[in-house]
Design a protein around this motif. Structure first.
Motif, PDB file in Angstrom:
ATOM      1  N   PRO A  28      46.733 -53.547  91.092  1.00 45.40           N
ATOM      2  CA  PRO A  28      46.336 -52.442  90.208  1.00 45.40           C
ATOM      3  C   PRO A  28      45.906 -52.919  88.822  1.00 45.40           C
ATOM      4  N   CYS A  79      44.354 -46.640  88.148  1.00 50.06           N
ATOM      5  CA  CYS A  79      45.128 -47.774  88.676  1.00 50.06           C
ATOM      6  C   CYS A  79      46.376 -48.019  87.842  1.00 50.06           C
ATOM      7  N   ALA A  82      48.863 -45.211  88.390  1.00 58.00           N
ATOM      8  CA  ALA A  82      49.486 -45.239  89.711  1.00 58.00           C
ATOM      9  C   ALA A  82      50.741 -46.098  89.737  1.00 58.00           C
ATOM     10  N   VAL A  83      50.788 -47.130  88.901  1.00 56.87           N
ATOM     11  CA  VAL A  83      51.949 -48.024  88.913  1.00 56.87           C
ATOM     12  C   VAL A  83      52.911 -47.774  87.760  1.00 56.87           C
ATOM     13  N   ARG A  91      51.471 -39.331  89.465  1.00 52.61           N
ATOM     14  CA  ARG A  91      51.143 -40.222  90.585  1.00 52.61           C
ATOM     15  C   ARG A  91      50.165 -39.555  91.544  1.00 52.61           C
ATOM     16  N   GLY A  95      46.415 -40.882  92.443  1.00 58.11           N
ATOM     17  CA  GLY A  95      45.970 -41.100  93.819  1.00 58.11           C
ATOM     18  C   GLY A  95      44.738 -40.292  94.152  1.00 58.11           C
ATOM     19  N   THR A 146      44.459 -51.238  96.033  1.00 55.24           N
ATOM     20  CA  THR A 146      45.301 -50.454  95.128  1.00 55.24           C
ATOM     21  C   THR A 146      45.534 -49.063  95.687  1.00 55.24           C
ATOM     22  N   VAL A 150      49.113 -47.374  96.831  1.00 55.57           N
ATOM     23  CA  VAL A 150      49.539 -46.082  96.279  1.00 55.57           C
ATOM     24  C   VAL A 150      49.837 -45.095  97.405  1.00 55.57           C
ATOM     25  N   ARG A 153      53.162 -46.073  99.096  1.00 58.49           N
ATOM     26  CA  ARG A 153      54.319 -45.729  98.278  1.00 58.49           C
ATOM     27  C   ARG A 153      54.586 -44.225  98.319  1.00 58.49           C
TER      28      ARG A 153
END
Length: 350
Positions: A28, A79, A82-83, A91, A95, A146, A150, A153
């Motif tokens: 990411p 990106c 997302a982390v 989140r 995404g 990436t 995502v 997760r």
């Protein structure tokens, strides 16, 4: 020599093997850096009046480059979010943003194999077009992985292997035993491969000095008089350069379907018996398959409106569309099968 099932690559690995194994943690950030760099390049090109080519004689307007720059910055922000985002809404928004922008840059890789073949053939690719492809391809790959991490997760799965397990994602990788594609996949791929035969046979007849579809070999050579020296040299011995490139696509498809595409065979000498890195055949298969499938399908769709009734060359156009679409779809089907059969999983033991 076969690679055993559940072959492990664990903590004992060092160097680039460890870095690549931990891609969900750094991809990411790498994608975010790429997005900023991509936007800067596009803005610099617009300022200097450098346009992205659209075919041989046209170019995209500067507004398209500005939109691409904005999307790249948006992707970079997504990106990072997302982390780093902690809330579920953030989140989800990250995404969803990746889901929208990733296909744009994936489609930007369209034409990569055509530029590559032109470069090998000595025709010379366009400067801005080639530079954009070299910039877009790694970015599309980083955005794809990436987005994949995502998505995994969000589903409560391991971001690296996609499996649901209680242990961490920094455990040894277990690779499945080499296997061949299913019978259905083989039938589909060979059907796609066969689409090239009318086109390849016709071009081979011309290069060997024969007549086909109402055109003589001399007329064909005159129509291609501006070809590169490599193309003319191969044609002088009865080999068409584009047919030769298509044979390489055939070789790639066959390798994706059988075990020797997962373990280097004996004729590879010092590589014999080693496991083939998954991305080694998958990257060219996906890039080439996407381009050829879209290009060939476009020709077949446009054929009834622009080429019908044009004589022998109309048939050659249809043969070309059938060949490119068949090769492209065959490569994509074989690549999907290969990716599923070679997908590793995180092992239990460190």
């Amino acid at each position: 020599m076969a690679v055993p099932a559940n072959q492990q690559v664990g903590r004992g690995s060092s160097g680039w093997a460890v870095v690549l194994r931990r891609w969900p943690s750094w991809a990411p950030y790498a994608a975010a850096v790429w997005g900023v760099a991509y936007a800067a390049v596009q803005l610099a090109w617009v300022a200097r009046g450098i346009a992205l080519p659209l075919g041989a004689h046209h170019a995209f307007p500067p507004a398209v480059q500005l939109v691409l720059a904005g999307l790249a910055l948006l992707a970079a922000g997504a990106c990072l979010a997302a982390v780093r985002a902690r809330g579920r809404f953030a989140r989800t928004a990250a995404g969803a943003t990746l889901l929208v922008v990733v296909p744009v840059f994936v489609l930007g890789t369209f034409g990569a194999p055509i530029e590559f073949v032109s470069l090998i053939g000595g025709a010379g690719p366009s400067g801005a077009g080639l530079a954009h492809l070299l910039l877009d391809i790694p970015g599309a790959g980083l955005l794809l992985v990436t987005g994949l991490s995502v998505r995994r997760r969000a589903r409560g799965r391991c971001p690296r292997c996609g499996q649901a397990h209680a242990w961490g994602s920094d455990r040894p990788l277990e690779h499945p035993a080499p296997s061949r594609a299913s019978a259905k996949v083989q039938v589909a791929v060979y059907a796609g491969m066969s689409g090239i035969l009318p086109w390849a046979i016709t071009k081979t007849i011309w290069t060997l000095g024969g007549d086909a579809l109402g055109m003589t070999a001399e007329q064909w050579r005159a129509a291609n008089a501006d070809g590169s020296g490599v193309t003319k040299a191969l044609a002088s011995v009865g080999i068409d350069f584009t047919v030769l490139a298509a044979m390489l696509a055939w070789f790639l498809m066959v390798g994706l379907m059988y075990r020797w595409g997962q373990v280097f065979p004996r004729w590879t000498l010092f590589l014999s018996g080693r496991r083939v890195p998954r991305l080694l055949p998958l990257i060219p298969a996906w890039l080439t398959g996407l381009t050829l499938a879209l290009y060939g399908t476009g020709i077949l769709v446009a054929f009834p409106f622009f080429f019908a009734g044009a004589g022998g060359m109309a048939w050659m156009t249809a043969f070309g569309g059938l060949a490119f679409a068949g090769l492209g779809v065959g490569l994509l089907v074989a690549a999907c099968s290969y990716a599923a059969r070679t997908r590793p999983a995180c092992g239990r033991e460190a």
